[in-house]
Design an enzyme around this catalytic site. Sequence first.
Site, PDB file in Angstrom:
ATOM      1  N   ASN A 126       0.807  -0.963  -0.016  1.00  9.43           N
ATOM      2  CA  ASN A 126       0.046  -0.124  -0.017  1.00  9.43           C
ATOM      3  C   ASN A 126       0.783   1.340  -0.075  1.00  9.43           C
ATOM      4  OD1 ASN A 126       0.667  -0.661   2.554  1.00  9.43           O
ATOM      5  ND2 ASN A 126      -1.042   0.552   3.378  1.00  9.43           N
TER       6      ASN A 126
ATOM      7  N   GLU B 123       4.331  -4.684  12.356  1.00 10.30           N
ATOM      8  CA  GLU B 123       3.161  -3.431  12.079  1.00 10.30           C
ATOM      9  C   GLU B 123       1.869  -4.077  11.222  1.00 10.30           C
ATOM     10  OE1 GLU B 123       3.503  -0.601  13.151  1.00 10.30           O
ATOM     11  OE2 GLU B 123       5.338   0.143  13.232  1.00 10.30           O
TER      12      GLU B 123
ATOM     13  N   CYS C 202      -3.173   1.445   6.653  1.00 14.37           N
ATOM     14  CA  CYS C 202      -3.588   0.779   7.934  1.00 14.37           C
ATOM     15  C   CYS C 202      -4.081   1.941   8.933  1.00 14.37           C
ATOM     16  CB  CYS C 202      -2.055   0.131   8.647  1.00 14.37           C
ATOM     17  SG  CYS C 202      -0.995   1.348   8.424  1.00 14.37           S
TER      18      CYS C 202
HETATM   19  P1  NAD Z   1       0.296  -9.631   3.551  1.00 18.03           P
HETATM   20  O1  NAD Z   1       0.313  -9.845   4.792  1.00 18.03           O
HETATM   21  O2  NAD Z   1      -0.484 -10.262   2.535  1.00 18.03           O
HETATM   22  O3  NAD Z   1       2.017  -9.453   2.726  1.00 18.03           O
HETATM   23  C1  NAD Z   1       2.746  -8.633   3.413  1.00 18.03           C
HETATM   24  C2  NAD Z   1       3.998  -9.180   2.865  1.00 18.03           C
HETATM   25  O4  NAD Z   1       4.322 -10.500   3.540  1.00 18.03           O
HETATM   26  C3  NAD Z   1       4.235  -9.362   1.492  1.00 18.03           C
HETATM   27  O5  NAD Z   1       5.238  -9.102   1.182  1.00 18.03           O
HETATM   28  C4  NAD Z   1       4.133 -10.868   1.176  1.00 18.03           C
HETATM   29  O6  NAD Z   1       4.477 -11.322   0.220  1.00 18.03           O
HETATM   30  C5  NAD Z   1       4.611 -11.327   2.637  1.00 18.03           C
HETATM   31  N1  NAD Z   1       4.233 -12.608   3.210  1.00 18.03           N
HETATM   32  C6  NAD Z   1       3.191 -13.381   2.822  1.00 18.03           C
HETATM   33  N2  NAD Z   1       2.942 -14.552   3.223  1.00 18.03           N
HETATM   34  C7  NAD Z   1       4.161 -14.559   4.069  1.00 18.03           C
HETATM   35  C8  NAD Z   1       4.688 -15.719   5.020  1.00 18.03           C
HETATM   36  N3  NAD Z   1       4.031 -16.824   5.170  1.00 18.03           N
HETATM   37  N4  NAD Z   1       5.948 -15.408   5.316  1.00 18.03           N
HETATM   38  C9  NAD Z   1       6.705 -14.356   5.181  1.00 18.03           C
HETATM   39  N5  NAD Z   1       6.146 -13.449   4.550  1.00 18.03           N
HETATM   40  C10 NAD Z   1       4.905 -13.632   4.110  1.00 18.03           C
HETATM   41  O7  NAD Z   1      -0.178  -7.832   3.542  1.00 18.03           O
HETATM   42  P2  NAD Z   1      -0.726  -6.955   2.416  1.00 18.03           P
HETATM   43  O8  NAD Z   1      -1.921  -7.359   1.535  1.00 18.03           O
HETATM   44  O9  NAD Z   1       0.731  -6.794   1.426  1.00 18.03           O
HETATM   45  O10 NAD Z   1      -0.794  -5.591   3.304  1.00 18.03           O
HETATM   46  C11 NAD Z   1      -1.892  -5.098   3.598  1.00 18.03           C
HETATM   47  C12 NAD Z   1      -1.897  -5.410   5.206  1.00 18.03           C
HETATM   48  O11 NAD Z   1      -0.788  -4.400   5.453  1.00 18.03           O
HETATM   49  C13 NAD Z   1      -3.214  -4.702   5.928  1.00 18.03           C
HETATM   50  O12 NAD Z   1      -3.568  -5.551   6.838  1.00 18.03           O
HETATM   51  C14 NAD Z   1      -2.355  -3.364   6.451  1.00 18.03           C
HETATM   52  O13 NAD Z   1      -3.100  -2.731   7.573  1.00 18.03           O
HETATM   53  C15 NAD Z   1      -1.160  -3.648   6.849  1.00 18.03           C
HETATM   54  N6  NAD Z   1      -0.297  -2.672   7.039  1.00 18.03           N
HETATM   55  C16 NAD Z   1      -0.119  -2.306   8.184  1.00 18.03           C
HETATM   56  C17 NAD Z   1       1.040  -0.934   8.454  1.00 18.03           C
HETATM   57  C18 NAD Z   1       1.187  -0.459   9.940  1.00 18.03           C
HETATM   58  O14 NAD Z   1       2.093   0.144   9.958  1.00 18.03           O
HETATM   59  N7  NAD Z   1       0.914  -1.113  10.762  1.00 18.03           N
HETATM   60  C19 NAD Z   1       1.455  -0.327   7.485  1.00 18.03           C
HETATM   61  C20 NAD Z   1       0.953  -0.569   6.201  1.00 18.03           C
HETATM   62  C21 NAD Z   1       0.129  -1.884   6.033  1.00 18.03           C
END
Ligand code: NAD
Length: 537
Positions: free
Chosen positions: A167, A262, A296
């Site tokens: 995002n 996060e 987020c």
């Molecule tokens: P996601 O969890 O699907 O993926 C995030 C990352 O993790 C990607 O690079 C993905 O390839 C990797 N990944 C997936 N499965 C994995 C595993 N088993 N082991 C290691 N890596 C793995 O999330 P998304 O859809 O890319 O992002 C959206 C989410 O991120 C939302 O829930 C949002 O709230 C959160 N977010 C949080 C913050 C914060 O600061 N708290 C900031 C931005 C986004």
Amino acid sequence: MASETTPLPHEAGAAAGDAASSAPARVARSGPFSLRSPAGGAPLDGVAETELSALATIVASARAAQIAWAEVPIRERAELIARVKNRLLARAEEIATLVHRECGKPIEEAALAEVLPNADLIDYWTRSIEELLDDSPVALDPLAYPGKVGRIQRDPRGVVALITPWNYPVAIPLRTIVPALLAGNAVVFKPSEVTPRSGALVTSLFDGLLPDGVLAVAQGGSDVGAALVGAGVDLVVFTGSVATGKKIAVACAERLIPTSLELGGKDSAIVLGDCDLERAARGVLWGAFTNAGQNCAAIERVYVEQAIADRFIARVIALTGQLRAGIDVGVMTTARQAEIVRHQLEAAVEGGAEILAGGAPEEGSLAFPPTVLKVEREDTPLLLEETFGPVLPIIVVKDAEEAIARTNASRFALTTSLWTRGYERAHALARRLRSGVVTINNHGFTGALPAAPWTGAGDSGYGVTSSPHALAELTRPRFLLEDRSRAKSELWWYPYTPALRTVAFAMARARGGARWFGRVSALVELVAALARRLLGR
Ligand code: NAD
């Protein structure tokens, strides 16, 4: 990993993912990478996917490089990384355009959120890192610990695995890469499979500045992320969904590796009767719809006080009607996310919620209009789960007490905003919120402030981004004690004698274990016992 892969001649060696180009790579045809822009469907370049088997080599190279990198004087490291700022600013249009193409967000939004704050980020860290990493003295009582001086030093963790979402594909990685490198770590960065080209661009900003291996990129999906966590790294910094965060926490626990998580959010805006209504309506609108709500810290619940509710809702509806599709509010990035939002919206409407503006688009469309609805029942996924789309549910509450209770009832606790002119009361209310960030008359933007900690509680995770608190996660403390005492022995060293026993219990009484008379007699006893002890008895 891709099931079908063929190298494309024009991408060989120049494909996204070059920082790890020493590793065997393939160009994905049907792998995890999207080859079409969500903004209009234009084709996107192919991406070289990192082989799972290459990760061990990437991490081993990072480890070797890190040892030398940590020995580069901090000032020199800062001077090298400071040069990234002008590179970033010079490529502002290119970065904003690429992020727009990969994510679908408006170019203005990409420039404002993904480029400009990173200049502040680089300034902050490169200017403060020397002081932040400086040894800090620990005060020791000279009577109890004569001749001793203590200090805390900060050591890099070693190799940091950085796994990020799509995002904010430039800003989020840089918020960790910059301080992690400055602290003397190596970083292996796995961007989201949705935004691999932005990820590669981030690492290209450092090209030629760092020794080989200090910053590497591993491109791929969840399997590459999981393999990276298991490849011998020293810390995992993860931003993403709750589900993935839990898997990473388990994998790290099994390896006893620290992790920073996060995760998601369900931010509320609490709009009180004494607010500046126009500012509150405009601020809530932006907080809900920026990045098409894929943030987020998007406002996903508004609790508005009864007294002002009708006027506030009317203004929000009017302002929503002025937003221009594709100009102010971009498309959603993935069809999967758009479907989650549609389902939540449908369930809320079935449960009695009333749509006041917008509504779900036709199935399969990424152009989700900004949607406002009035909700009464909170037992609906739209208010319980993270939405991550441009939907703003408004709930009318009796007063601030009810708004605080409802806000805190969520399993998420990332950020909350209070909209009021009563600053003193707002400070008191803020203390009662679980959220890691509370803003008064603003929302969400503090993620862009490098000196402000960004953190949460509950399902929002326990990681900290930005500020010296983040640096504390990226380093290990080492306590260094120096003893210049000329005494041949310490009080507590061998032999254990009756005099030592008397010293111990007299001390306990003298320091508070007895009333005043007992303390005075303990002091007399202590002096006599210490004298015996000094004589070796
Ligand atoms: P996601 O969890 O699907 O993926 C995030 C990352 O993790 C990607 O690079 C993905 O390839 C990797 N990944 C997936 N499965 C994995 C595993 N088993 N082991 C290691 N890596 C793995 O999330 P998304 O859809 O890319 O992002 C959206 C989410 O991120 C939302 O829930 C949002 O709230 C959160 N977010 C949080 C913050 C914060 O600061 N708290 C900031 C931005 C986004």
